[in-house]
Design a protein around this motif. Structure first.
Motif, PDB file in Angstrom:
ATOM      1  N   ASN A  58      -9.522  35.350  -0.449  1.00 23.00           N
ATOM      2  CA  ASN A  58     -10.849  35.418   0.183  1.00 23.00           C
ATOM      3  C   ASN A  58     -10.680  35.882   1.629  1.00 23.00           C
ATOM      4  N   GLY A  59     -11.798  36.050   2.328  1.00 22.56           N
ATOM      5  CA  GLY A  59     -11.757  36.564   3.697  1.00 22.56           C
ATOM      6  C   GLY A  59     -11.137  35.598   4.694  1.00 22.56           C
ATOM      7  N   LEU A  60     -11.435  34.316   4.537  1.00 23.07           N
ATOM      8  CA  LEU A  60     -10.841  33.328   5.454  1.00 23.07           C
ATOM      9  C   LEU A  60      -9.318  33.316   5.305  1.00 23.07           C
ATOM     10  N   GLU A 159      -8.587  42.586  13.508  1.00 23.28           N
ATOM     11  CA  GLU A 159     -10.010  42.781  13.203  1.00 23.28           C
ATOM     12  C   GLU A 159     -10.459  41.854  12.078  1.00 23.28           C
ATOM     13  N   ASP A 160     -11.596  41.203  12.282  1.00 19.75           N
ATOM     14  CA  ASP A 160     -12.318  40.584  11.170  1.00 19.75           C
ATOM     15  C   ASP A 160     -13.315  41.643  10.719  1.00 19.75           C
ATOM     16  N   ALA A 161     -12.938  42.346   9.645  1.00 21.79           N
ATOM     17  CA  ALA A 161     -13.755  43.465   9.162  1.00 21.79           C
ATOM     18  C   ALA A 161     -14.557  43.072   7.919  1.00 21.79           C
ATOM     19  N   ALA A 162     -14.804  41.767   7.781  1.00 19.75           N
ATOM     20  CA  ALA A 162     -15.463  41.239   6.571  1.00 19.75           C
ATOM     21  C   ALA A 162     -16.878  41.773   6.364  1.00 19.75           C
ATOM     22  N   GLN A 163     -17.487  42.308   7.447  1.00 17.55           N
ATOM     23  CA  GLN A 163     -18.851  42.838   7.317  1.00 17.55           C
ATOM     24  C   GLN A 163     -18.880  44.349   7.529  1.00 17.55           C
ATOM     25  N   ALA A 164     -17.724  44.997   7.508  1.00 19.76           N
ATOM     26  CA  ALA A 164     -17.690  46.385   7.995  1.00 19.76           C
ATOM     27  C   ALA A 164     -16.906  47.353   7.116  1.00 19.76           C
ATOM     28  N   PHE A 183     -10.432  41.563   5.417  1.00 24.76           N
ATOM     29  CA  PHE A 183     -11.693  41.869   4.732  1.00 24.76           C
ATOM     30  C   PHE A 183     -12.034  40.728   3.786  1.00 24.76           C
ATOM     31  N   SER A 184     -13.324  40.559   3.546  1.00 23.88           N
ATOM     32  CA  SER A 184     -13.795  39.648   2.500  1.00 23.88           C
ATOM     33  C   SER A 184     -14.480  40.490   1.433  1.00 23.88           C
ATOM     34  N   PHE A 185     -14.279  40.101   0.176  1.00 28.10           N
ATOM     35  CA  PHE A 185     -15.014  40.751  -0.918  1.00 28.10           C
ATOM     36  C   PHE A 185     -15.962  39.756  -1.583  1.00 28.10           C
ATOM     37  N   THR A 188     -21.710  39.192  -1.843  1.00 29.30           N
ATOM     38  CA  THR A 188     -22.806  39.876  -1.128  1.00 29.30           C
ATOM     39  C   THR A 188     -22.330  40.891  -0.086  1.00 29.30           C
ATOM     40  N   LYS A 189     -21.028  41.000   0.127  1.00 30.17           N
ATOM     41  CA  LYS A 189     -20.541  41.969   1.133  1.00 30.17           C
ATOM     42  C   LYS A 189     -20.757  43.395   0.625  1.00 30.17           C
ATOM     43  N   ASN A 190     -20.670  44.371   1.511  1.00 30.50           N
ATOM     44  CA  ASN A 190     -20.902  45.761   1.084  1.00 30.50           C
ATOM     45  C   ASN A 190     -19.971  46.141  -0.069  1.00 30.50           C
TER      46      ASN A 190
HETATM   47  C1  LIG Z   1     -17.823  36.651   4.948  1.00 29.16           C
HETATM   48  C2  LIG Z   1     -17.092  36.564   6.207  1.00 29.16           C
HETATM   49  C3  LIG Z   1     -15.837  35.937   6.316  1.00 29.16           C
HETATM   50  C4  LIG Z   1     -15.231  35.091   5.266  1.00 29.16           C
HETATM   51  O1  LIG Z   1     -15.116  35.602   4.024  1.00 29.16           O
HETATM   52  P1  LIG Z   1     -14.906  34.659   2.748  1.00 29.16           P
HETATM   53  O2  LIG Z   1     -14.473  35.640   1.699  1.00 29.16           O
HETATM   54  O3  LIG Z   1     -16.197  33.993   2.452  1.00 29.16           O
HETATM   55  O4  LIG Z   1     -13.834  33.672   3.059  1.00 29.16           O
HETATM   56  C5  LIG Z   1     -15.166  36.013   7.526  1.00 29.16           C
HETATM   57  N1  LIG Z   1     -15.706  36.614   8.589  1.00 29.16           N
HETATM   58  C6  LIG Z   1     -16.914  37.200   8.545  1.00 29.16           C
HETATM   59  C7  LIG Z   1     -17.436  37.869   9.757  1.00 29.16           C
HETATM   60  C8  LIG Z   1     -17.653  37.184   7.358  1.00 29.16           C
HETATM   61  O5  LIG Z   1     -18.863  37.745   7.338  1.00 29.16           O
END
Ligand SMILES: *Cc1c(COP(=O)(O)O)cnc(C)c1O
Length: 365
Positions: A58-60, A159-164, A183-185, A188-190
């Motif tokens: 996951n993203g975290l 980079e926290d690119a989870a929204q980008a 990145f997070s997948f 609901t992410k793109n």
């Molecule tokens: C969604 C998100 C995360 C975490 O992603 P998960 O897959 O839910 O752990 C981290 N940072 C940002 C900015 C996010 O939007």
């Protein structure tokens, strides 16, 4: 009711391919770190313009494992400070805390909602090792200025690119600026899976190797453990679904940009709109507007059958979980953003007609 998101509808055009793939993998019976993960990693690295991508849970976990790998490679001490935006999603800060390091919150620029390079420089101390940036709502941070600061003070960028996914600055993709980037997948992410998933993009071959080991019990060879690792692997089914969606990611992003354009061109000037700047390709994971009477606006839209969201209602410094942990808790810009921001519908399934209806109602407020 016009929903803010509806994953059944957003995924509708992928159903047939997903079902076919699911049946294939069920027959094959191989579920962890197989060909689908390996292929997705190659394809997503190519998409991000990086040499390597490592799929994780996951993203975290992506962010947590990046910092763990960096701390090993660069011998971080316990008192290490990591700079992070004061208005990010809590995950960015949790990744720092899970590693036992100290998050130093820095205010964003109110117009872009992204971390302010001027404030970054003020927050640097001899203990600072990393600048963690979040490309919030799908807009890349001012990476030219941030890279300059990092170079000057000998700091790493993550980079926290989870929204980008797919966003660019000067034609360079989010996820390719820092030493290693998460990145997070989340569905609901793109680029969303059908469950949890995450990824790390990097150009550093040592980090690629150590992260591959860390995500899989700190082991390169089964049952031989070299590090205190995690179990955080992108699963084979999710990787297969992500490969199908990655093919359409540019189309998804273009759709969201088309809807954003309608908002930008038609919403009346009472609303503070996202800024559009040259050299930036924003992917609008979230289309956020600000208004002093945000709560009334949300209520008004709901009465008119339009669902919205707030990203996010509580600034990190005011979260119960962080009580007593931060040196500084006064972040007026973050607070103002959290009090006035509202996310409008901008999903893959929303139509131009849907957005025009939101505009019409908004303009009556
Ligand atoms: C969604 C998100 C995360 C975490 O992603 P998960 O897959 O839910 O752990 C981290 N940072 C940002 C900015 C996010 O939007």
């Amino acid at each position: 009711m016009l929903p803010y998101e509806n994953l059944n509808q957003s995924n509708q055009s992928f159903f047939k391919e997903y079902q076919k793939k699911f049946n294939q993998l069920l027959e094959k019976g191989y579920f962890i770190l197989g060909n689908e993960v390996a292929e997705f990693e190659k394809e997503f690295a190519t998409y991000c313009q990086t040499n390597y991508c490592i799929g994780v849970g996951n993203g975290l976990d992506a962010l947590t494992i990046i910092l763990k790998a960096l701390s090993e490679k660069y011998f971080f001490h316990e008192k290490t400070e990591i700079i992070v935006p004061s208005n990010t999603y809590i995950a960015t800060i949790l990744a720092i805390l899970q590693n036992g390091f100290k998050p130093i919150l820095v205010e964003p620029i109110i117009e872009t909602y992204n971390i302010d390079p001027v404030e970054i420089e003020k927050a640097i101390t001899p203990k600072t090792k990393v600048i963690m940036v979040t490309h919030l709502y799908g807009k890349v941070c001012q990476m030219d200025k941030i890279e300059e600061i990092a170079k000057k003070h000998n700091l790493l960028i993550v980079e926290d690119a989870a929204q980008a996914h797919g966003a660019t600055f000067n034609d360079q993709k989010a996820g390719s600026f820092g030493i290693a980037n998460g990145f997070s997948f989340y569905p609901t992410k793109n680029l969303g899976a059908l469950g949890d998933g995450g990824g790390i993009a990097t150009n550093d071959s040592d980090l690629d190797k150590s992260i591959r080991s860390l995500r899989n019990y700190g082991s390169k060879q089964k049952y031989y453990n070299e590090k205190i690792g995690f179990n955080s692997r992108l699963d084979e089914l999710q990787a297969a679904f992500l490969r199908i969606k990655l093919d359409k990611l540019d189309e998804i992003n273009n759709h969201k940009r088309k809807l954003a354009k309608i908002y930008l061109e038609n919403l009346k000037s009472d609303f503070i709109l996202p800024v559009v700047e040259q050299n930036y390709y924003d992917v609008y994971h979230i289309f956020a507007v600000r208004h002093e009477k945000r709560n009334e606006l949300k209520e008004f839209l709901l009465k008119n059958e339009i669902q919205t969201e707030i990203h996010y209602p509580v600034p990190p410094a005011e979260q119960k979980a962080l009580k007593g942990i931060l040196d500084k808790t006064h972040f007026p810009i973050a607070k103002k953003i959290h009090q006035t921001i509202l996310s409008l519908p901008i999903s893959y399934f929303h139509t131009e007609k849907d957005v025009l209806r939101v505009v019409e109602v908004m303009n009556k407020f």
